[in-house]
Write an enzyme that holds these catalytic residues in place. Structure first.
Site, PDB file in Angstrom:
ATOM      1  N   GLY A   1       0.837  -1.193   0.000  1.00 27.49           N
ATOM      2  CA  GLY A   1       0.000   0.000   0.000  1.00 27.49           C
ATOM      3  C   GLY A   1       0.876   1.248   0.000  1.00 27.49           C
ATOM      4  O   GLY A   1       2.061   1.203  -0.340  1.00 27.49           O
ATOM      5  N   GLY A   2       0.287   2.343   0.436  1.00 30.70           N
ATOM      6  CA  GLY A   2       1.014   3.609   0.469  1.00 30.70           C
ATOM      7  C   GLY A   2       2.280   3.537   1.301  1.00 30.70           C
ATOM      8  O   GLY A   2       3.181   4.361   1.150  1.00 30.70           O
TER       9      GLY A   2
ATOM     10  N   GLY B   1      26.101  11.991 -28.740  1.00 28.32           N
ATOM     11  CA  GLY B   1      25.630  12.630 -27.514  1.00 28.32           C
ATOM     12  C   GLY B   1      26.144  11.910 -26.280  1.00 28.32           C
ATOM     13  O   GLY B   1      26.421  12.538 -25.247  1.00 28.32           O
ATOM     14  N   ALA B   2      26.297  10.589 -26.391  1.00 21.80           N
ATOM     15  CA  ALA B   2      26.742   9.812 -25.233  1.00 21.80           C
ATOM     16  C   ALA B   2      28.142  10.252 -24.802  1.00 21.80           C
ATOM     17  O   ALA B   2      28.493  10.184 -23.623  1.00 21.80           O
ATOM     18  CB  ALA B   2      26.719   8.322 -25.557  1.00 21.80           C
TER      19      ALA B   2
END
Ligand code: HXC
Length: 510
Positions: free
Chosen positions: A169-170, A404-405
């Site tokens: 859950g939370g 870009g790498a």
């Protein structure tokens, strides 16, 4: 007086007994240790100082006044790990399933407040059925108080979560906001909604282990940073990790005595990179040969293995390592690798841990899967993380780094302090074949001519010297002397001071 002392001892014994012998037996039968046994293993012998042993819940609904347990399902306090201070909480599943009441959460909040104030890490051992159902909204509010402290402590003191039972859950959002999550195989799980709810809502049939077990979270979701066989192994490895980390963001990581010559030469590294550029090699070998005593604590070993992250020491000092792994997806960057490495780089920067980056990267992984998944934003995370980091940054290019790498992987342009390359390195916009196919499209039918063009391109760019001529590479180094060169580089950066322009906080592409 004697009676009072005896009463204290008796009260303590009641608290230490948790949910009683039967429930402790059931806990052991599941292969799990109790909350107190875990604390005893985690901390140095005799160092634990407990808080709030006698705290009890205040709930009177659903007959709860009859089920009061001193301590209220969580053991909290502080102690030391190899002499260094740490705050701990350990949920006691034998008391109302370790469920979180208002008072249970208040105990956790108390030690978190002290950790932030006094500058020591927090280790939370999670084993809980979640919000105490009988307390309703009070329990939710109590969780909210814990979450708020997780957020305030982030980047101030290291926070480590050990998942040693249910975490559902939370409740999962408290560990989710800590720096590291480690799980125990087969006896722990984390999910926002359990198998029954999943079945009702989506009609999927899935077990708790499949939905949120250690394997799922270390291999698929990357929610967890590592998984271990049992409680004992998990706790031993947590002690090992703790030794790499500083106590807070104002202190440096501890310096350990070392018995490994910083100038150690590794001749085998001269042949680590194979002659055939398409043949992979194991980047871990380089990490282990650089590290003091070959000691490497890997983070997220089973996720996005095309990038390696973890801690080593150089001359006894902690260094975070990020390295492309040519053995997996040729070491390319993709969504998962970018996210994994970005988070690690940000941890290192937040806690003043210098970063060593080992680069062999053919670029970003192409494909609709990557583009639709948002590789633009995710790749930018790593770029952003490196560019904002002000800790010492040393980079070694071993083979190729394209496009870009090249810029992303702690290049000179992102304020890399030392950018070294092996003679085998090549820095280019792309590989020679791809470049020629674009530049000489009209000649593609003529195989011989194209082969000649590829050779020309390789002769010009398949080396580190073009970048070195421009000062983007500080020095071309012998592979065998990498440990010495890197150790000296970090030694020269110990007094580094760098800051970014004032801002409330940045807006990293989340
Ligand atoms: C009160 C709880 C409890 C809870 C377990 N117990 N969970 N009591 N509140 N949340 C009690 C049981 O009644 C039982 O008491 C004892 O703990 C052990 O539980 P068992 O069910 O016997 O153990 P086991 O079979 O191992 O199953 C463990 C379990 C199951 C899977 C965790 O107990 C369970 O499903 N619990 C409820 C989980 C849940 O829905 N929690 C709320 C999630 S939502 P006795 O007296 O018999 O020993 C949530 C929101 C947080 O947490 C939101 C934050 C914002």
């Amino acid at each position: 007086m004697k009676d009072i002392l005896q009463e204290l001892e008796e009260r303590r014994n009641v608290a230490r007994a948790g949910g009683g012998a039967k429930r402790v037996e059931a806990q052991h039968a599941k292969g799990k240790l109790t909350a107190r046994e875990r604390i005893e293993l985690l901390l140095d012998e005799g160092s634990f100082e407990e808080f709030d042993m006698f705290v009890q819940h205040r709930c009177t609904d659903f007959g709860m006044e009859a089920t009061r347990h001193p301590g209220d399902g969580v053991v909290t306090g502080w102690g030391t790990i190899n002499g260094r201070m740490v705050y701990v909480f350990s949920q006691d599943f034998t008391v109302l399933g370790g469920s979180v009441s208002e008072t249970h959460a208040a105990k956790i909040c108390k030690i978190m407040d002290m950790a932030i104030q006094n500058g020591a890490p927090v280790i939370g051992m999670n084993d809980s059925g979640g919000a105490r159902i009988q307390e309703g909204v009070s329990s939710l509010a109590a969780y909210g108080e814990v979450f708020q402290r997780n957020i305030l402590a982030s980047g101030v003191v290291p926070q480590i979560s050990l998942i040693m039972g249910p975490c559902a859950g939370g409740a999962v959002y408290s560990p989710a906001m800590t720096d590291f999550i480690f799980m125990v195989k087969d006896s722990s799980y984390m999910f926002v909604t359990g198998p029954d709810v999943v079945k009702t809502v989506t009609n999927e049939v899935v077990t708790a282990e499949e939905l949120g077990g250690a394997s799922t979270h270390t291999k698929k979701s990357s929610v967890a940073d590592g998984a271990y066989e049992n409680d004992v192994e998990l706790i031993a490895e947590t002690r090992r990790l703790f030794d790499f980390l500083p106590l807070n963001n104002r202190e440096k990581a501890p310096v350990r005595p070392f018995f490994d010559d910083p100038a150690r030469v590794e001749m085998s590294l001269d042949t680590l990179v194979p002659d055939n550029p398409n043949q992979p090699y194991d980047m871990k070998e380089l990490i282990l040969k650089i590290a003091d005593e070959g000691d490497f604590f890997e983070i997220q070993k089973d996720f996005a293995a095309n990038i390696i992250t973890g801690f080593i020491r150089l001359e006894g000092q902690t260094v975070g390592v990020v390295a492309n792994q040519p053995m997996v997806l040729a070491g390319c960057l993709d969504i998962d690798a970018s996210r994994k490495a970005a988070r690690f780089v940000r941890f290192c920067d937040a806690f003043e841990v210098p970063i060593l980056t080992l680069v062999d990267v053919p670029g970003f992984l192409p494909g609709t899967g990557q583009e639709y998944g948002g590789v633009i934003k995710h790749g930018a995370k790593l770029l952003f993380a490196y560019g904002e980091a002000t800790v010492p940054k040393v980079t070694v290019l071993t083979r190729k780094t394209y496009g870009g790498a090249y810029v992303v992987m702690s290049s000179k342009h992102l304020r890399g302090d030392f950018n070294y390359a092996w003679p085998t390195a090549e820095v280019a916009v792309m590989g020679a074949k791809g470049a020629v196919e674009i530049l000489y499209r009209s000649e593609l039918a003529d195989k011989d001519k194209i082969a000649g063009r590829v050779k020309d391109y390789e002769d010009r760019f398949a080396n580190p010297f073009v970048a070195a001529e421009k000062g983007f590479i500080d020095e071309v180094i012998m592979p065998h002397s990498t440990r010495r060169r890197v150790a000296r580089a970090f030694a020269s950066l110990r007094t580094k001071k760098q800051s970014n322009p004032w801002k409330k906080h940045d807006n990293i592409p989340l």
